[in-house]
Design a protein around this motif. Structure first.
Motif, PDB file in Angstrom:
ATOM      1  N   ASP A   1       8.516  49.042   6.153  1.00  0.00           N
ATOM      2  CA  ASP A   1       9.857  48.602   6.533  1.00  0.00           C
ATOM      3  C   ASP A   1      10.345  49.269   7.818  1.00  0.00           C
ATOM      4  OD1 ASP A   1      12.365  47.626   6.553  1.00  0.00           O
ATOM      5  OD2 ASP A   1      13.029  48.505   4.674  1.00  0.00           O
ATOM      6  N   LEU A   2      10.095  50.535   7.986  1.00  0.00           N
ATOM      7  CA  LEU A   2      10.638  51.264   9.121  1.00  0.00           C
ATOM      8  C   LEU A   2      10.024  50.837  10.440  1.00  0.00           C
ATOM      9  CD1 LEU A   2      10.733  54.867   7.589  1.00  0.00           C
ATOM     10  CD2 LEU A   2      12.658  53.332   7.970  1.00  0.00           C
ATOM     11  N   ASN A   3       8.799  50.288  10.394  1.00  0.00           N
ATOM     12  CA  ASN A   3       8.080  50.013  11.635  1.00  0.00           C
ATOM     13  C   ASN A   3       7.987  48.527  11.991  1.00  0.00           C
ATOM     14  OD1 ASN A   3       7.346  52.798  11.982  1.00  0.00           O
ATOM     15  ND2 ASN A   3       5.825  52.513  10.375  1.00  0.00           N
TER      16      ASN A   3
ATOM     17  N   THR B   1      10.966  35.047   5.885  1.00  0.00           N
ATOM     18  CA  THR B   1      10.280  35.934   4.946  1.00  0.00           C
ATOM     19  C   THR B   1      10.829  37.353   5.029  1.00  0.00           C
ATOM     20  OG1 THR B   1       8.259  34.625   5.163  1.00  0.00           O
ATOM     21  CG2 THR B   1       8.032  36.841   4.250  1.00  0.00           C
ATOM     22  N   ILE B   2      11.028  37.849   6.242  1.00  0.00           N
ATOM     23  CA  ILE B   2      11.544  39.202   6.433  1.00  0.00           C
ATOM     24  C   ILE B   2      12.960  39.312   5.846  1.00  0.00           C
ATOM     25  CG2 ILE B   2      12.313  40.869   8.166  1.00  0.00           C
ATOM     26  CD1 ILE B   2      10.020  39.871   9.948  1.00  0.00           C
ATOM     27  N   LEU B   3      13.785  38.332   6.134  1.00  0.00           N
ATOM     28  CA  LEU B   3      15.155  38.386   5.632  1.00  0.00           C
ATOM     29  C   LEU B   3      15.211  38.268   4.119  1.00  0.00           C
ATOM     30  CD1 LEU B   3      16.874  36.215   8.371  1.00  0.00           C
ATOM     31  CD2 LEU B   3      17.126  38.667   8.038  1.00  0.00           C
ATOM     32  N   ARG B   4      14.183  37.695   3.545  1.00  0.00           N
ATOM     33  CA  ARG B   4      14.122  37.586   2.087  1.00  0.00           C
ATOM     34  C   ARG B   4      13.702  38.911   1.452  1.00  0.00           C
ATOM     35  NH1 ARG B   4       9.449  33.939   0.283  1.00  0.00           N
ATOM     36  NH2 ARG B   4       8.342  35.827   0.919  1.00  0.00           N
ATOM     37  N   ASP B   5      12.715  39.596   2.073  1.00  0.00           N
ATOM     38  CA  ASP B   5      12.075  40.739   1.424  1.00  0.00           C
ATOM     39  C   ASP B   5      12.556  42.098   1.901  1.00  0.00           C
ATOM     40  OD1 ASP B   5      10.581  38.954  -0.027  1.00  0.00           O
ATOM     41  OD2 ASP B   5       8.878  38.986   1.348  1.00  0.00           O
ATOM     42  N   ILE B   6      13.281  42.159   3.005  1.00  0.00           N
ATOM     43  CA  ILE B   6      13.719  43.440   3.546  1.00  0.00           C
ATOM     44  C   ILE B   6      15.235  43.502   3.536  1.00  0.00           C
ATOM     45  CG2 ILE B   6      13.842  44.855   5.633  1.00  0.00           C
ATOM     46  CD1 ILE B   6      11.051  44.125   6.256  1.00  0.00           C
ATOM     47  N   PHE B   7      15.768  44.635   3.093  1.00  0.00           N
ATOM     48  CA  PHE B   7      17.219  44.759   2.970  1.00  0.00           C
ATOM     49  C   PHE B   7      17.782  45.885   3.837  1.00  0.00           C
ATOM     50  CE2 PHE B   7      15.560  42.960  -0.941  1.00  0.00           C
ATOM     51  CZ  PHE B   7      16.326  41.812  -1.058  1.00  0.00           C
ATOM     52  N   LYS B   8      16.897  46.571   4.561  1.00  0.00           N
ATOM     53  CA  LYS B   8      17.375  47.642   5.418  1.00  0.00           C
ATOM     54  C   LYS B   8      18.199  47.059   6.562  1.00  0.00           C
ATOM     55  CE  LYS B   8      15.943  51.943   7.549  1.00  0.00           C
ATOM     56  NZ  LYS B   8      14.859  52.889   7.779  1.00  0.00           N
ATOM     57  N   GLU B   9      19.386  47.604   6.780  1.00  0.00           N
ATOM     58  CA  GLU B   9      20.343  46.991   7.679  1.00  0.00           C
ATOM     59  C   GLU B   9      19.832  46.863   9.113  1.00  0.00           C
ATOM     60  OE1 GLU B   9      24.587  48.420   9.244  1.00  0.00           O
ATOM     61  OE2 GLU B   9      24.572  47.963   7.099  1.00  0.00           O
ATOM     62  N   GLU B  10      19.240  47.966   9.645  1.00  0.00           N
ATOM     63  CA  GLU B  10      18.816  47.910  11.042  1.00  0.00           C
ATOM     64  C   GLU B  10      17.651  46.951  11.257  1.00  0.00           C
ATOM     65  OE1 GLU B  10      17.900  52.237   9.821  1.00  0.00           O
ATOM     66  OE2 GLU B  10      19.106  50.580   9.059  1.00  0.00           O
TER      67      GLU B  10
ATOM     68  N   TYR C   1      17.801  43.724  13.668  1.00  0.00           N
ATOM     69  CA  TYR C   1      16.856  43.538  14.755  1.00  0.00           C
ATOM     70  C   TYR C   1      16.183  42.171  14.682  1.00  0.00           C
ATOM     71  CZ  TYR C   1      13.476  44.649  18.354  1.00  0.00           C
ATOM     72  OH  TYR C   1      12.756  44.642  19.506  1.00  0.00           O
ATOM     73  N   VAL C   2      15.892  41.724  13.461  1.00  0.00           N
ATOM     74  CA  VAL C   2      15.295  40.393  13.302  1.00  0.00           C
ATOM     75  C   VAL C   2      16.259  39.327  13.790  1.00  0.00           C
ATOM     76  CG1 VAL C   2      14.539  38.686  11.612  1.00  0.00           C
ATOM     77  CG2 VAL C   2      13.739  41.041  11.434  1.00  0.00           C
ATOM     78  N   LEU C   3      17.538  39.488  13.466  1.00  0.00           N
ATOM     79  CA  LEU C   3      18.529  38.532  13.960  1.00  0.00           C
ATOM     80  C   LEU C   3      18.625  38.584  15.487  1.00  0.00           C
ATOM     81  CD1 LEU C   3      21.383  38.962  11.322  1.00  0.00           C
ATOM     82  CD2 LEU C   3      19.834  37.022  11.565  1.00  0.00           C
ATOM     83  N   ALA C   4      18.445  39.775  16.050  1.00  0.00           N
ATOM     84  CA  ALA C   4      18.451  39.898  17.504  1.00  0.00           C
ATOM     85  C   ALA C   4      17.259  39.173  18.115  1.00  0.00           C
ATOM     86  CB  ALA C   4      18.434  41.377  17.911  1.00  0.00           C
ATOM     87  N   LEU C   5      16.097  39.246  17.448  1.00  0.00           N
ATOM     88  CA  LEU C   5      14.922  38.519  17.929  1.00  0.00           C
ATOM     89  C   LEU C   5      15.144  37.012  17.868  1.00  0.00           C
ATOM     90  CD1 LEU C   5      11.947  40.547  16.367  1.00  0.00           C
ATOM     91  CD2 LEU C   5      12.638  40.471  18.767  1.00  0.00           C
ATOM     92  N   ILE C   6      15.798  36.582  16.787  1.00  0.00           N
ATOM     93  CA  ILE C   6      16.116  35.156  16.671  1.00  0.00           C
ATOM     94  C   ILE C   6      17.031  34.744  17.819  1.00  0.00           C
ATOM     95  CG2 ILE C   6      17.269  33.407  15.254  1.00  0.00           C
ATOM     96  CD1 ILE C   6      16.419  35.013  12.795  1.00  0.00           C
ATOM     97  N   ASP C   7      18.011  35.575  18.097  1.00  0.00           N
ATOM     98  CA  ASP C   7      18.935  35.286  19.191  1.00  0.00           C
ATOM     99  C   ASP C   7      18.194  35.221  20.527  1.00  0.00           C
ATOM    100  OD1 ASP C   7      21.530  34.800  20.165  1.00  0.00           O
ATOM    101  OD2 ASP C   7      21.671  36.872  20.835  1.00  0.00           O
ATOM    102  N   GLU C   8      17.227  36.140  20.740  1.00  0.00           N
ATOM    103  CA  GLU C   8      16.432  36.144  21.962  1.00  0.00           C
ATOM    104  C   GLU C   8      15.593  34.879  22.067  1.00  0.00           C
ATOM    105  OE1 GLU C   8      13.005  38.910  24.154  1.00  0.00           O
ATOM    106  OE2 GLU C   8      13.806  39.467  22.196  1.00  0.00           O
ATOM    107  N   MET C   9      15.036  34.490  20.959  1.00  0.00           N
ATOM    108  CA  MET C   9      14.211  33.286  20.921  1.00  0.00           C
ATOM    109  C   MET C   9      15.043  32.054  21.297  1.00  0.00           C
ATOM    110  SD  MET C   9      12.303  31.930  17.501  1.00  0.00           S
ATOM    111  CE  MET C   9      11.896  30.212  17.234  1.00  0.00           C
TER     112      MET C   9
END
Length: 443
Positions: free
Chosen positions: A18-20, A44-53, A57-65
Protein backbone atom coordinates in the motif's frame (compact mmCIF):
# COMPACT_ATOMS: atom_id res chain seq x y z
CA UNK A 1 -4.12 -6.57 -24.92
CA UNK A 2 -0.97 -8.17 -23.50
CA UNK A 3 0.27 -4.76 -22.38
CA UNK A 4 -3.05 -4.06 -20.63
CA UNK A 5 -2.91 -7.37 -18.80
CA UNK A 6 0.65 -6.65 -17.69
CA UNK A 7 -0.41 -3.28 -16.30
CA UNK A 8 -3.32 -4.85 -14.42
CA UNK A 9 -1.15 -7.65 -13.01
CA UNK A 10 1.68 -5.32 -12.02
CA UNK A 11 -0.64 -2.88 -10.27
CA UNK A 12 -2.44 -5.69 -8.51
CA UNK A 13 0.91 -6.71 -7.02
CA UNK A 14 1.63 -3.10 -6.11
CA UNK A 15 -1.67 -2.92 -4.26
CA UNK A 16 -0.29 -5.39 -1.74
CA UNK A 17 2.35 -2.81 -0.88
CA UNK A 18 0.00 0.00 0.00
CA UNK A 19 2.70 2.51 0.90
CA UNK A 20 4.55 2.17 -2.40
CA UNK A 21 1.81 1.77 -4.96
CA UNK A 22 1.56 5.42 -5.98
CA UNK A 23 5.34 5.73 -6.47
CA UNK A 24 5.38 2.64 -8.70
CA UNK A 25 2.41 3.81 -10.75
CA UNK A 26 3.83 7.24 -11.40
CA UNK A 27 7.43 6.27 -12.22
CA UNK A 28 7.02 3.00 -14.11
CA UNK A 29 3.98 3.80 -16.26
CA UNK A 30 2.37 6.87 -17.79
CA UNK A 31 -1.39 6.73 -17.11
CA UNK A 32 -2.34 8.53 -20.32
CA UNK A 33 -0.73 5.87 -22.59
CA UNK A 34 -3.27 3.10 -22.01
CA UNK A 35 -6.58 4.55 -20.87
CA UNK A 36 -8.86 1.47 -20.63
CA UNK A 37 -6.26 -0.53 -18.68
CA UNK A 38 -5.71 2.27 -16.22
CA UNK A 39 -9.42 2.81 -15.70
CA UNK A 40 -9.67 -0.82 -14.58
CA UNK A 41 -6.64 -0.42 -12.33
CA UNK A 42 -7.89 2.82 -10.77
CA UNK A 43 -11.23 1.25 -9.87
CA UNK A 44 -9.46 -1.77 -8.40
CA UNK A 45 -7.19 0.43 -6.27
CA UNK A 46 -10.09 2.52 -5.01
CA UNK A 47 -11.91 -0.67 -4.11
CA UNK A 48 -9.07 -2.37 -2.22
CA UNK A 49 -7.05 0.48 -0.70
CA UNK A 50 -8.36 2.81 1.98
CA UNK A 51 -5.25 4.78 2.87
CA UNK A 52 -6.10 8.43 2.35
CA UNK A 53 -2.92 9.60 0.62
CA UNK A 54 -3.01 6.64 -1.77
CA UNK A 55 -6.60 7.34 -2.75
CA UNK A 56 -5.79 11.04 -3.18
CA UNK A 57 -2.83 10.25 -5.41
CA UNK A 58 -4.83 7.87 -7.59
CA UNK A 59 -7.46 10.56 -8.04
CA UNK A 60 -4.66 12.96 -8.96
CA UNK A 61 -3.46 10.50 -11.61
CA UNK A 62 -6.99 10.29 -12.97
CA UNK A 63 -7.10 14.06 -13.10
CA UNK A 64 -3.74 14.11 -14.95
CA UNK A 65 -4.99 11.53 -17.40
CA UNK A 66 -8.09 13.65 -18.13
CA UNK A 67 -6.11 16.87 -18.33
CA UNK A 68 -4.02 15.34 -21.12
CA UNK A 69 -7.16 14.34 -22.99
CA UNK A 70 -10.58 15.13 -21.44
CA UNK A 71 -12.30 12.72 -23.82
CA UNK A 72 -10.86 9.89 -21.74
CA UNK A 73 -13.41 10.71 -19.05
CA UNK A 74 -15.80 8.80 -21.29
CA UNK A 75 -13.87 5.63 -20.47
CA UNK A 76 -15.42 5.72 -17.03
CA UNK A 77 -18.84 6.33 -18.50
CA UNK A 78 -18.80 4.15 -21.61
CA UNK A 79 -16.85 1.21 -20.22
CA UNK A 80 -17.97 1.14 -16.63
CA UNK A 81 -20.99 3.26 -15.79
CA UNK A 82 -23.52 1.42 -17.93
CA UNK A 83 -21.83 -1.93 -18.55
CA UNK A 84 -19.96 -2.89 -15.37
CA UNK A 85 -21.25 -4.60 -12.24
CA UNK A 86 -22.85 -2.49 -9.54
CA UNK A 87 -19.64 -1.85 -7.61
CA UNK A 88 -17.90 -0.59 -10.74
CA UNK A 89 -20.89 1.60 -11.64
CA UNK A 90 -21.01 3.08 -8.15
CA UNK A 91 -17.28 3.81 -7.99
CA UNK A 92 -17.24 5.21 -11.50
CA UNK A 93 -20.02 7.71 -10.90
CA UNK A 94 -18.43 8.80 -7.61
CA UNK A 95 -15.06 9.29 -9.33
CA UNK A 96 -16.65 11.35 -12.08
CA UNK A 97 -18.51 13.44 -9.51
CA UNK A 98 -15.27 14.10 -7.62
CA UNK A 99 -13.39 15.02 -10.79
CA UNK A 100 -16.09 17.42 -11.92
CA UNK A 101 -16.41 19.11 -8.53
CA UNK A 102 -12.63 19.61 -8.28
CA UNK A 103 -11.95 20.85 -11.81
CA UNK A 104 -10.90 24.50 -12.36
CA UNK A 105 -13.86 26.82 -12.77
CA UNK A 106 -14.11 29.41 -15.54
CA UNK A 107 -15.37 32.96 -15.27
CA UNK A 108 -15.44 35.54 -18.04
CA UNK A 109 -13.07 33.53 -20.18
CA UNK A 110 -10.56 32.97 -17.39
CA UNK A 111 -9.67 29.90 -15.39
CA UNK A 112 -9.61 30.17 -11.61
CA UNK A 113 -5.84 30.81 -11.74
CA UNK A 114 -6.33 33.71 -14.15
CA UNK A 115 -5.12 31.94 -17.29
CA UNK A 116 -6.94 32.52 -20.56
CA UNK A 117 -9.50 29.79 -21.10
CA UNK A 118 -10.13 30.15 -24.84
CA UNK A 119 -7.79 27.26 -25.49
CA UNK A 120 -9.72 25.25 -22.94
CA UNK A 121 -13.11 25.57 -24.61
CA UNK A 122 -12.84 22.12 -26.17
CA UNK A 123 -12.08 20.65 -22.75
CA UNK A 124 -15.12 22.33 -21.24
CA UNK A 125 -17.38 21.14 -24.06
CA UNK A 126 -16.10 17.61 -23.67
CA UNK A 127 -16.65 17.61 -19.90
CA UNK A 128 -20.18 18.92 -20.42
CA UNK A 129 -20.84 15.99 -22.76
CA UNK A 130 -19.61 13.58 -20.10
CA UNK A 131 -21.78 15.32 -17.51
CA UNK A 132 -24.85 14.81 -19.67
CA UNK A 133 -24.25 11.07 -19.74
CA UNK A 134 -23.60 10.98 -16.01
CA UNK A 135 -26.75 12.94 -15.11
CA UNK A 136 -28.80 10.70 -17.41
CA UNK A 137 -27.44 7.66 -15.56
CA UNK A 138 -28.22 9.19 -12.16
CA UNK A 139 -31.80 9.99 -13.19
CA UNK A 140 -32.18 6.46 -14.55
CA UNK A 141 -31.11 5.10 -11.16
CA UNK A 142 -33.71 7.24 -9.38
CA UNK A 143 -36.44 6.13 -11.79
CA UNK A 144 -35.55 2.45 -11.98
CA UNK A 145 -32.83 1.42 -9.50
CA UNK A 146 -30.46 -1.30 -10.69
CA UNK A 147 -29.49 -2.11 -7.10
CA UNK A 148 -32.19 -2.60 -4.45
CA UNK A 149 -30.53 -0.64 -1.65
CA UNK A 150 -27.58 1.30 -3.10
CA UNK A 151 -28.83 2.89 -6.33
CA UNK A 152 -30.86 5.73 -4.84
CA UNK A 153 -28.40 6.68 -2.04
CA UNK A 154 -25.51 6.65 -4.54
CA UNK A 155 -27.40 8.75 -7.08
CA UNK A 156 -28.48 11.30 -4.46
CA UNK A 157 -24.97 11.47 -2.99
CA UNK A 158 -23.47 12.24 -6.40
CA UNK A 159 -26.18 14.77 -7.22
CA UNK A 160 -25.57 16.60 -3.94
CA UNK A 161 -22.03 17.20 -5.23
CA UNK A 162 -22.79 17.75 -8.90
CA UNK A 163 -25.72 20.16 -8.50
CA UNK A 164 -23.25 22.85 -7.45
CA UNK A 165 -22.53 23.06 -11.20
CA UNK A 166 -24.94 25.32 -13.18
CA UNK A 167 -24.73 23.01 -16.19
CA UNK A 168 -25.78 20.04 -14.04
CA UNK A 169 -28.77 21.97 -12.64
CA UNK A 170 -29.88 22.73 -16.17
CA UNK A 171 -29.45 19.12 -17.31
CA UNK A 172 -31.23 17.77 -14.24
CA UNK A 173 -34.27 20.01 -14.71
CA UNK A 174 -34.46 19.25 -18.45
CA UNK A 175 -34.42 15.53 -17.65
CA UNK A 176 -37.39 16.10 -15.30
CA UNK A 177 -35.24 15.07 -12.37
CA UNK A 178 -36.70 17.46 -9.78
CA UNK A 179 -39.87 15.40 -9.38
CA UNK A 180 -37.74 12.34 -8.59
CA UNK A 181 -36.46 14.06 -5.43
CA UNK A 182 -39.86 14.96 -3.93
CA UNK A 183 -40.88 11.46 -2.68
CA UNK A 184 -37.55 11.21 -0.85
CA UNK A 185 -38.32 14.27 1.31
CA UNK A 186 -39.90 12.67 4.36
CA UNK A 187 -39.09 12.34 8.07
CA UNK A 188 -36.32 9.81 8.78
CA UNK A 189 -35.26 7.80 11.82
CA UNK A 190 -32.39 5.44 10.94
CA UNK A 191 -28.85 6.70 10.35
CA UNK A 192 -28.94 5.63 6.70
CA UNK A 193 -32.30 7.27 6.02
CA UNK A 194 -31.20 10.46 7.81
CA UNK A 195 -28.16 10.70 5.53
CA UNK A 196 -30.34 10.16 2.46
CA UNK A 197 -32.77 12.85 3.70
CA UNK A 198 -29.89 15.25 4.33
CA UNK A 199 -28.39 14.79 0.86
CA UNK A 200 -31.83 15.02 -0.79
CA UNK A 201 -32.50 18.27 1.10
CA UNK A 202 -29.06 19.47 0.03
CA UNK A 203 -30.05 18.83 -3.61
CA UNK A 204 -33.25 20.86 -3.15
CA UNK A 205 -31.27 23.68 -1.53
CA UNK A 206 -28.85 23.78 -4.48
CA UNK A 207 -31.79 23.79 -6.90
CA UNK A 208 -33.35 26.71 -4.99
CA UNK A 209 -30.70 28.91 -6.65
CA UNK A 210 -31.96 27.98 -10.14
CA UNK A 211 -35.15 29.66 -11.43
CA UNK A 212 -36.45 26.85 -13.69
CA UNK A 213 -36.16 24.43 -10.77
CA UNK A 214 -37.96 26.88 -8.47
CA UNK A 215 -40.88 26.97 -10.91
CA UNK A 216 -41.27 23.20 -10.55
CA UNK A 217 -40.85 23.28 -6.77
CA UNK A 218 -43.68 25.84 -6.62
CA UNK A 219 -46.14 23.45 -8.31
CA UNK A 220 -45.23 20.36 -6.27
CA UNK A 221 -45.67 19.36 -2.63
CA UNK A 222 -42.06 20.22 -1.85
CA UNK A 223 -42.81 22.92 0.71
CA UNK A 224 -45.28 20.93 2.87
CA UNK A 225 -42.84 17.99 2.86
CA UNK A 226 -39.94 20.20 3.94
CA UNK A 227 -42.11 21.66 6.71
CA UNK A 228 -42.92 18.14 7.95
CA UNK A 229 -39.20 17.32 7.95
CA UNK A 230 -38.13 20.41 9.88
CA UNK A 231 -40.90 19.88 12.45
CA UNK A 232 -39.84 16.33 13.24
CA UNK A 233 -36.08 16.28 12.67
CA UNK A 234 -33.58 16.60 15.51
CA UNK A 235 -30.54 16.24 13.27
CA UNK A 236 -28.86 19.63 13.13
CA UNK A 237 -27.46 19.33 9.60
CA UNK A 238 -30.89 18.38 8.21
CA UNK A 239 -32.61 21.30 9.95
CA UNK A 240 -29.89 23.69 8.76
CA UNK A 241 -30.14 22.83 5.06
CA UNK A 242 -33.97 22.90 5.14
CA UNK A 243 -34.01 26.30 6.87
CA UNK A 244 -31.53 27.64 4.30
CA UNK A 245 -33.85 26.36 1.55
CA UNK A 246 -36.80 28.19 3.13
CA UNK A 247 -34.68 31.35 3.27
CA UNK A 248 -33.90 31.11 -0.46
CA UNK A 249 -37.51 30.44 -1.48
CA UNK A 250 -39.16 33.00 0.82
CA UNK A 251 -39.08 35.84 -1.70
CA UNK A 252 -40.00 33.68 -4.71
CA UNK A 253 -43.57 33.76 -6.03
CA UNK A 254 -46.21 32.51 -3.58
CA UNK A 255 -43.74 30.61 -1.38
CA UNK A 256 -43.89 33.26 1.34
CA UNK A 257 -47.68 33.03 1.62
CA UNK A 258 -47.52 29.25 1.66
CA UNK A 259 -44.96 29.26 4.45
CA UNK A 260 -47.21 31.47 6.53
CA UNK A 261 -50.22 29.24 5.89
CA UNK A 262 -48.25 26.11 6.78
CA UNK A 263 -47.50 27.61 10.17
CA UNK A 264 -43.80 28.15 9.57
CA UNK A 265 -43.57 31.32 11.74
CA UNK A 266 -44.55 29.29 14.81
CA UNK A 267 -42.26 26.42 13.81
CA UNK A 268 -39.32 28.83 13.51
CA UNK A 269 -40.04 30.14 17.01
CA UNK A 270 -40.06 26.57 18.33
CA UNK A 271 -36.77 25.82 16.57
CA UNK A 272 -35.14 28.95 18.00
CA UNK A 273 -36.03 27.75 21.50
CA UNK A 274 -33.95 24.60 21.02
CA UNK A 275 -30.27 24.33 21.94
CA UNK A 276 -28.50 24.31 18.57
CA UNK A 277 -24.70 24.50 18.46
CA UNK A 278 -24.47 25.55 14.81
CA UNK A 279 -24.13 29.34 14.61
CA UNK A 280 -25.02 29.33 10.91
CA UNK A 281 -28.31 27.63 11.74
CA UNK A 282 -29.13 30.18 14.46
CA UNK A 283 -28.37 33.05 12.09
CA UNK A 284 -30.48 31.48 9.33
CA UNK A 285 -33.41 31.03 11.76
CA UNK A 286 -33.23 34.71 12.75
CA UNK A 287 -33.14 35.81 9.11
CA UNK A 288 -36.01 33.50 8.19
CA UNK A 289 -38.10 34.80 11.11
CA UNK A 290 -37.59 38.41 10.02
CA UNK A 291 -38.36 37.52 6.40
CA UNK A 292 -41.60 35.80 7.39
CA UNK A 293 -42.67 38.84 9.43
CA UNK A 294 -42.05 41.12 6.46
CA UNK A 295 -43.96 38.73 4.21
CA UNK A 296 -46.98 38.72 6.53
CA UNK A 297 -47.07 42.53 6.41
CA UNK A 298 -47.03 42.52 2.59
CA UNK A 299 -49.84 40.02 2.18
CA UNK A 300 -53.30 41.51 1.75
CA UNK A 301 -55.95 40.16 4.09
CA UNK A 302 -57.74 38.41 1.23
CA UNK A 303 -54.52 36.76 0.02
CA UNK A 304 -54.04 35.30 3.48
CA UNK A 305 -57.68 34.24 3.65
CA UNK A 306 -57.50 32.60 0.21
CA UNK A 307 -54.38 30.63 1.11
CA UNK A 308 -56.01 29.49 4.36
CA UNK A 309 -59.11 28.21 2.58
CA UNK A 310 -57.27 26.53 -0.31
CA UNK A 311 -55.03 24.66 2.12
CA UNK A 312 -58.03 23.67 4.27
CA UNK A 313 -56.39 25.11 7.41
CA UNK A 314 -59.36 27.09 8.69
CA UNK A 315 -59.06 28.74 12.10
CA UNK A 316 -60.54 31.72 13.92
CA UNK A 317 -58.01 34.23 12.62
CA UNK A 318 -59.18 37.89 13.03
CA UNK A 319 -60.28 38.38 9.41
CA UNK A 320 -63.20 35.88 9.71
CA UNK A 321 -65.08 38.02 12.21
CA UNK A 322 -63.98 41.39 10.87
CA UNK A 323 -67.00 43.14 9.24
CA UNK A 324 -64.66 45.41 7.26
CA UNK A 325 -62.95 42.39 5.71
CA UNK A 326 -66.24 41.07 4.33
CA UNK A 327 -67.44 44.47 3.10
CA UNK A 328 -64.17 45.23 1.30
CA UNK A 329 -63.52 41.77 -0.18
CA UNK A 330 -66.95 40.33 -0.90
CA UNK A 331 -66.60 40.76 -4.68
CA UNK A 332 -63.28 38.88 -4.59
CA UNK A 333 -65.27 35.73 -3.84
CA UNK A 334 -66.59 35.87 -7.42
CA UNK A 335 -63.11 35.11 -8.86
CA UNK A 336 -62.68 31.86 -10.83
CA UNK A 337 -66.39 31.07 -10.77
CA UNK A 338 -66.66 31.40 -6.97
CA UNK A 339 -63.69 29.08 -6.38
CA UNK A 340 -63.22 30.01 -2.71
CA UNK A 341 -66.93 29.52 -2.02
CA UNK A 342 -66.86 26.08 -3.64
CA UNK A 343 -63.83 25.06 -1.56
CA UNK A 344 -65.60 26.13 1.63
CA UNK A 345 -68.55 23.92 0.68
CA UNK A 346 -66.20 21.02 -0.09
CA UNK A 347 -64.68 21.39 3.39
CA UNK A 348 -68.15 20.74 4.85
CA UNK A 349 -68.11 17.33 3.14
CA UNK A 350 -64.49 16.30 3.62
CA UNK A 351 -63.12 17.77 6.85
CA UNK A 352 -63.12 15.93 10.19
CA UNK A 353 -61.84 18.97 12.06
CA UNK A 354 -64.65 20.60 14.13
CA UNK A 355 -62.85 23.97 14.07
CA UNK A 356 -62.61 23.92 10.25
CA UNK A 357 -66.30 22.95 9.93
CA UNK A 358 -67.40 25.72 12.29
CA UNK A 359 -65.34 28.37 10.50
CA UNK A 360 -66.58 27.19 7.07
CA UNK A 361 -70.21 27.49 8.21
CA UNK A 362 -69.58 30.93 9.67
CA UNK A 363 -67.85 32.16 6.48
CA UNK A 364 -70.73 30.91 4.33
CA UNK A 365 -73.14 32.82 6.55
CA UNK A 366 -71.00 35.95 6.15
CA UNK A 367 -71.04 35.57 2.37
CA UNK A 368 -74.83 35.25 2.39
CA UNK A 369 -75.13 38.35 4.57
CA UNK A 370 -72.74 40.56 2.61
CA UNK A 371 -73.18 39.57 -1.04
CA UNK A 372 -76.27 40.97 -2.82
CA UNK A 373 -77.05 37.58 -4.34
CA UNK A 374 -75.55 35.52 -1.53
CA UNK A 375 -78.62 33.39 -0.73
CA UNK A 376 -79.26 32.54 -4.38
CA UNK A 377 -75.61 31.64 -5.10
CA UNK A 378 -75.16 29.47 -2.01
CA UNK A 379 -78.50 27.71 -2.64
CA UNK A 380 -77.57 27.01 -6.27
CA UNK A 381 -74.35 25.37 -5.06
CA UNK A 382 -76.44 22.78 -3.10
CA UNK A 383 -75.21 23.97 0.28
CA UNK A 384 -78.40 23.66 2.35
CA UNK A 385 -78.36 19.87 2.89
CA UNK A 386 -74.67 19.88 3.79
CA UNK A 387 -75.12 22.54 6.46
CA UNK A 388 -78.34 20.97 7.83
CA UNK A 389 -76.46 17.73 8.56
CA UNK A 390 -73.98 19.67 10.68
CA UNK A 391 -76.76 21.04 12.90
CA UNK A 392 -76.73 17.65 14.64
CA UNK A 393 -72.94 17.60 15.02
CA UNK A 394 -71.59 16.57 18.43
CA UNK A 395 -69.46 19.72 18.64
CA UNK A 396 -71.37 22.74 19.99
CA UNK A 397 -69.27 25.22 18.00
CA UNK A 398 -70.14 23.46 14.73
CA UNK A 399 -73.85 23.31 15.64
CA UNK A 400 -73.96 27.00 16.55
CA UNK A 401 -72.41 28.17 13.27
CA UNK A 402 -74.40 25.71 11.16
CA UNK A 403 -77.56 27.21 12.71
CA UNK A 404 -76.37 30.74 11.91
CA UNK A 405 -75.72 29.74 8.29
CA UNK A 406 -79.17 28.12 7.94
CA UNK A 407 -80.84 31.17 9.47
CA UNK A 408 -79.30 33.46 6.88
CA UNK A 409 -79.87 30.98 4.07
CA UNK A 410 -83.59 30.59 4.81
CA UNK A 411 -84.56 34.04 6.06
CA UNK A 412 -81.97 36.45 4.76
CA UNK A 413 -79.60 38.68 6.67
CA UNK A 414 -82.18 41.01 8.21
CA UNK A 415 -84.36 38.36 9.84
CA UNK A 416 -81.43 36.12 10.72
CA UNK A 417 -79.79 38.95 12.65
CA UNK A 418 -83.03 39.45 14.56
CA UNK A 419 -83.24 35.77 15.44
CA UNK A 420 -79.59 35.67 16.41
CA UNK A 421 -80.24 38.39 18.98
CA UNK A 422 -83.42 36.78 20.32
CA UNK A 423 -83.67 35.18 23.72
CA UNK A 424 -82.12 31.73 24.13
CA UNK A 425 -85.54 30.12 24.72
CA UNK A 426 -86.42 30.59 21.05
CA UNK A 427 -83.39 28.68 19.73
CA UNK A 428 -84.83 25.21 20.38
CA UNK A 429 -88.05 26.16 18.63
CA UNK A 430 -86.10 27.47 15.65
CA UNK A 431 -84.01 24.29 15.43
CA UNK A 432 -87.27 22.32 15.21
CA UNK A 433 -88.48 24.70 12.50
CA UNK A 434 -85.29 24.23 10.47
CA UNK A 435 -85.66 20.45 10.70
CA UNK A 436 -89.13 20.71 9.24
CA UNK A 437 -87.78 22.80 6.36
CA UNK A 438 -85.12 20.25 5.37
CA UNK A 439 -87.15 18.87 2.49
CA UNK A 440 -88.38 22.27 1.32
CA UNK A 441 -86.55 24.19 -1.41
CA UNK A 442 -86.48 27.89 -0.61
CA UNK A 443 -84.76 30.54 -2.64
Amino acid sequence: MMYSNQITLFCSVCICFDLNVFFTLSFVFKPWQDGPAYVRVFVTILRDIFKEETVEYVLALIDEMLAANPKRARLFHDKLLWKGNWFIQEKSCKILALIVSARPKTQDGLLSNGEASNSKSKIITCIDDVLKGLVEWLCAQLKKPSHPSRSIPTAISCLSTLLKEPVVRSLFVRLDGVKLLIPLICPASTQQSIQLLYETSLCVWLLSYYEPAIEYLATSRTLPRLVDVVKSSTKEKVVRVVVLTFKNLLSKGAFGAQMVDLGLPQIVQNLKAQAWSDEDLLEALNQLEEGLKDNIKKLSSFDKYKQEVLLGHLDWSPMHKDPAFWRENITNFEENDFQILRVLITILDTSNDPRALAVACFDLSQFIQNHPAGRVIVTDLKTKERVMKLMNHENAEVTKNALLCIQRLFLGAKYASFLQGAAHKYLSLYLWFCGCMLSVDLV
